[in-house]
Design a protein around this motif. Structure first.
Motif, mmCIF file in Angstrom:
data_model
loop_
_atom_site.group_PDB
_atom_site.id
_atom_site.type_symbol
_atom_site.label_atom_id
_atom_site.label_comp_id
_atom_site.label_asym_id
_atom_site.label_seq_id
_atom_site.Cartn_x
_atom_site.Cartn_y
_atom_site.Cartn_z
ATOM 1 N N ASN A 187 42.470 35.606 44.694
ATOM 2 C CA ASN A 187 43.039 35.406 43.358
ATOM 3 C C ASN A 187 42.562 36.423 42.339
ATOM 4 O O ASN A 187 43.008 36.402 41.195
ATOM 5 N N PHE A 188 41.645 37.303 42.735
ATOM 6 C CA PHE A 188 41.154 38.328 41.821
ATOM 7 C C PHE A 188 42.243 39.367 41.577
ATOM 8 O O PHE A 188 43.032 39.667 42.446
ATOM 9 N N ARG A 189 42.260 39.927 40.373
ATOM 10 C CA ARG A 189 43.259 40.932 40.010
ATOM 11 C C ARG A 189 42.624 42.232 39.525
ATOM 12 O O ARG A 189 43.112 43.305 39.797
ATOM 13 N N LEU A 190 41.526 42.142 38.775
ATOM 14 C CA LEU A 190 40.929 43.331 38.168
ATOM 15 C C LEU A 190 40.182 44.174 39.202
ATOM 16 O O LEU A 190 39.373 43.666 39.964
ATOM 17 N N GLY A 191 40.481 45.471 39.220
ATOM 18 C CA GLY A 191 39.784 46.392 40.103
ATOM 19 C C GLY A 191 40.185 46.311 41.554
ATOM 20 O O GLY A 191 39.497 46.852 42.415
ATOM 21 N N ILE A 192 41.291 45.633 41.835
ATOM 22 C CA ILE A 192 41.755 45.470 43.214
ATOM 23 C C ILE A 192 43.200 45.933 43.296
ATOM 24 O O ILE A 192 44.028 45.559 42.462
#
Length: 74
Positions: free
Chosen positions: A25-30
């Motif tokens: 669910n991570f979005r930043l930096g990926i």
């Protein structure tokens, strides 16, 4: 404790399923590709029969997602 710290701890103890469930669910930096690989790996773990029925190579998909996870948080 931040979620990234939780994921790092889970990776350190080898709990890839729980680490993937959070990290997908991570979005930043990926990148989209990294997110997709982690999501597919988690989905293959949780819904293995479905992905097998549509012709997905389960071990490869899981390995790719775990590799991305460990590169980012391992």
């Amino acid at each position: 404790m931040k979620k990234t710290d939780i994921v790092r701890n889970l990776v350190a103890v080898g709990d890839m399923k729980r680490a993937l469930s959070i990290a997908k669910n991570f979005r930043l930096g990926i990148t989209k590709e990294q997110n997709s690989a982690m999501t597919k790996a988690y989905e293959c773990i949780v819904h293995e029969r479905f992905y097998k029925s549509i012709g997905t190579d389960i071990p490869t998909a899981i390995q790719e997602g775990v590799m991305v996870l460990t590169e980012l948080y391992g």
